[in-house]
Write a protein that holds these residues in place. Sequence first.
Motif, PDB file in Angstrom:
ATOM      1  N   GLN A  14       0.839  -1.204   0.000  1.00 50.10           N
ATOM      2  CA  GLN A  14       0.000   0.000   0.000  1.00 50.10           C
ATOM      3  C   GLN A  14       0.870   1.248   0.000  1.00 50.10           C
ATOM      4  O   GLN A  14       0.536   2.247  -0.628  1.00 50.10           O
ATOM      5  CB  GLN A  14      -0.947   0.010   1.194  1.00 50.10           C
ATOM      6  CG  GLN A  14      -1.880   1.227   1.202  1.00 50.10           C
ATOM      7  CD  GLN A  14      -2.702   1.329  -0.071  1.00 50.10           C
ATOM      8  OE1 GLN A  14      -3.487   0.454  -0.410  1.00 50.10           O
ATOM      9  NE2 GLN A  14      -2.525   2.431  -0.824  1.00 50.10           N
ATOM     10  N   LEU A  48       3.738   1.604  -1.415  1.00 48.70           N
ATOM     11  CA  LEU A  48       4.234   1.780  -2.773  1.00 48.70           C
ATOM     12  C   LEU A  48       3.142   2.332  -3.687  1.00 48.70           C
ATOM     13  O   LEU A  48       3.384   3.250  -4.478  1.00 48.70           O
ATOM     14  CB  LEU A  48       4.768   0.452  -3.324  1.00 48.70           C
ATOM     15  CG  LEU A  48       5.272   0.480  -4.767  1.00 48.70           C
ATOM     16  CD1 LEU A  48       6.401   1.497  -4.942  1.00 48.70           C
ATOM     17  CD2 LEU A  48       5.735  -0.903  -5.213  1.00 48.70           C
ATOM     18  N   SER A  49       1.943   1.810  -3.582  1.00 45.49           N
ATOM     19  CA  SER A  49       0.858   2.282  -4.423  1.00 45.49           C
ATOM     20  C   SER A  49       0.567   3.755  -4.168  1.00 45.49           C
ATOM     21  O   SER A  49       0.398   4.544  -5.110  1.00 45.49           O
ATOM     22  CB  SER A  49      -0.388   1.426  -4.181  1.00 45.49           C
ATOM     23  OG  SER A  49      -1.436   1.783  -5.056  1.00 45.49           O
ATOM     24  N   MET A  93       3.298   5.966  -5.523  1.00 51.24           N
ATOM     25  CA  MET A  93       3.204   6.131  -6.964  1.00 51.24           C
ATOM     26  C   MET A  93       2.131   7.156  -7.341  1.00 51.24           C
ATOM     27  O   MET A  93       2.281   7.919  -8.294  1.00 51.24           O
ATOM     28  CB  MET A  93       2.952   4.780  -7.624  1.00 51.24           C
ATOM     29  CG  MET A  93       4.136   3.830  -7.461  1.00 51.24           C
ATOM     30  SD  MET A  93       3.870   2.203  -8.153  1.00 51.24           S
ATOM     31  CE  MET A  93       3.886   2.593  -9.880  1.00 51.24           C
ATOM     32  N   LYS A  94       1.049   7.189  -6.581  1.00 49.34           N
ATOM     33  CA  LYS A  94       0.012   8.194  -6.844  1.00 49.34           C
ATOM     34  C   LYS A  94       0.527   9.588  -6.489  1.00 49.34           C
ATOM     35  O   LYS A  94       0.222  10.568  -7.187  1.00 49.34           O
ATOM     36  CB  LYS A  94      -1.252   7.873  -6.060  1.00 49.34           C
ATOM     37  CG  LYS A  94      -1.955   6.599  -6.531  1.00 49.34           C
ATOM     38  CD  LYS A  94      -3.172   6.308  -5.695  1.00 49.34           C
ATOM     39  CE  LYS A  94      -3.756   4.948  -6.045  1.00 49.34           C
ATOM     40  NZ  LYS A  94      -4.947   4.633  -5.207  1.00 49.34           N
ATOM     41  N   ASP A 130       2.669  10.595  -9.282  1.00 50.03           N
ATOM     42  CA  ASP A 130       1.847  11.034 -10.419  1.00 50.03           C
ATOM     43  C   ASP A 130       1.553  12.534 -10.282  1.00 50.03           C
ATOM     44  O   ASP A 130       1.649  13.289 -11.255  1.00 50.03           O
ATOM     45  CB  ASP A 130       0.513  10.269 -10.461  1.00 50.03           C
ATOM     46  CG  ASP A 130       0.659   8.820 -10.890  1.00 50.03           C
ATOM     47  OD1 ASP A 130      -0.283   8.032 -10.643  1.00 50.03           O
ATOM     48  OD2 ASP A 130       1.703   8.457 -11.468  1.00 50.03           O
ATOM     49  N   ILE A 172       9.579  -0.971  -8.631  1.00 53.62           N
ATOM     50  CA  ILE A 172       8.919  -1.584  -9.793  1.00 53.62           C
ATOM     51  C   ILE A 172       9.829  -2.620 -10.426  1.00 53.62           C
ATOM     52  O   ILE A 172       9.395  -3.717 -10.802  1.00 53.62           O
ATOM     53  CB  ILE A 172       8.520  -0.501 -10.822  1.00 53.62           C
ATOM     54  CG1 ILE A 172       7.401   0.368 -10.270  1.00 53.62           C
ATOM     55  CG2 ILE A 172       8.072  -1.149 -12.134  1.00 53.62           C
ATOM     56  CD1 ILE A 172       7.094   1.576 -11.146  1.00 53.62           C
TER      57      ILE A 172
END
Lengths: 243, 197
Positions: free
Chosen positions: B143, B145-146, B149-150, B153, B183
Amino acid sequence: MAADFGLLLADTSRSRAYMAALERHALRPSWVMLLDDDSQATMPGQFVGQTAQYERAPDPRWPEAHFDPKAPLRPWLDRLGWPTICTNSRDINNPQVVEAIDLGAPQVLVYSGYGGALLRAPVLQTGRSFLHVHGGYLPDFKGSTTNYYSLLADNSFGASAILLTADIDGGPIIQRHRLPPPPVREQIDHVFDSAARAQVLVSVLKDWQRTGTWHFESVDNKGGNTYYVIHPVLKHLAILGAP
Amino acid sequence: MYAPFEGVAFLEAHAADRAARLAELGARQAADDGAFDVVRLTRLALARGESATLALAQLDPAQTIQTAALLGALLRALGTSGEGPAAHAWLARLVQRFEITKKIFERYEPGFRRGQGTAGCITLYLDAALCLSVAYGENGHLQYLSTLMKLNDLLLSVPADMYDVAVDRAVLGMVAATEANAIAKLAQRQGVAFNGR
């Protein structure tokens, strides 16, 4: 006489997986509420595009994967002869929906709602037992898109049946299953996540109808981690993966 | 939730876009995945947290929280033995708020639900990304990492003139490198080959 249950049905691929599984196993709800209106807006969980059924030969590891995620619901319900009311609302918390549940629904309701919809106090206070199957192995993987996270974490896939409470994904766990990674990962969203949930649903309903009671695997559904919608790059890695 | 699947080409396009945006923003990616320096990441986090005026133990979610103070305390605490559970509890709250609102506010009302003030301070997003980079390196919680990444962005979508301090660009390069390294490792573990890996 088999124990009585109802079905709260949104227009989603998961609902179609549930209907196919219930039909396949001759589990007949005595009451169905279709959560739908005339809106053309696409809702979370609805399949859009070309029909994408799982076309391979029946897989004993995925017994509930063969269904049409886009089959029209009303003709299907008519063919099955399941008593159905249509609410003209997609909102489980709409006061008229809540009133209809309060007035006529059986004590046990299988919940197949739109993604992200939470049951608020008024509907929970109808006193019904809302049986929900979460797409993920609880309590380790709570929240959203959890089967993608578990595929990345340890190549696992799961579904867990709970009775809904105000605590998101926190209700007592009746059964939870670990399943093998889906054979076609591009079809997780609309086929295999739904099929995993349907498999657990059938198992729970059969046990409940046979014994007349819930057998909780874990009443204490505390701990674990809450996950949010997975980033598209990580989703791609989970789909493409074959560790 | 139902982002369309586009195969390996999506991963390659994402990597190319990241590289292009980092170049446009003047933020060198700190290292390639083969030489990612986790010690440097931790040192950067500690340096950013040096000026923190409060320790994590002094922050109470039942009170108004100044986000800069929280992030400073988190940067100092992450990786410090004994503060792990508290740091991760605060990170979980921050992740929840960002994932729901897609914003990081200047401060949060008691209860840490409603944000107040501006949500446009780039430093808060950078420091949050740095916290998640360190935390992910420590425990591999996907979570983190996700959400990282957002955040990346967002950080890579803003105009270059929002980064007016060189050190902010250095942080951006480091959090981007953390992401790229993560990744690459995940792809290898998953048996996914792209961009010559």
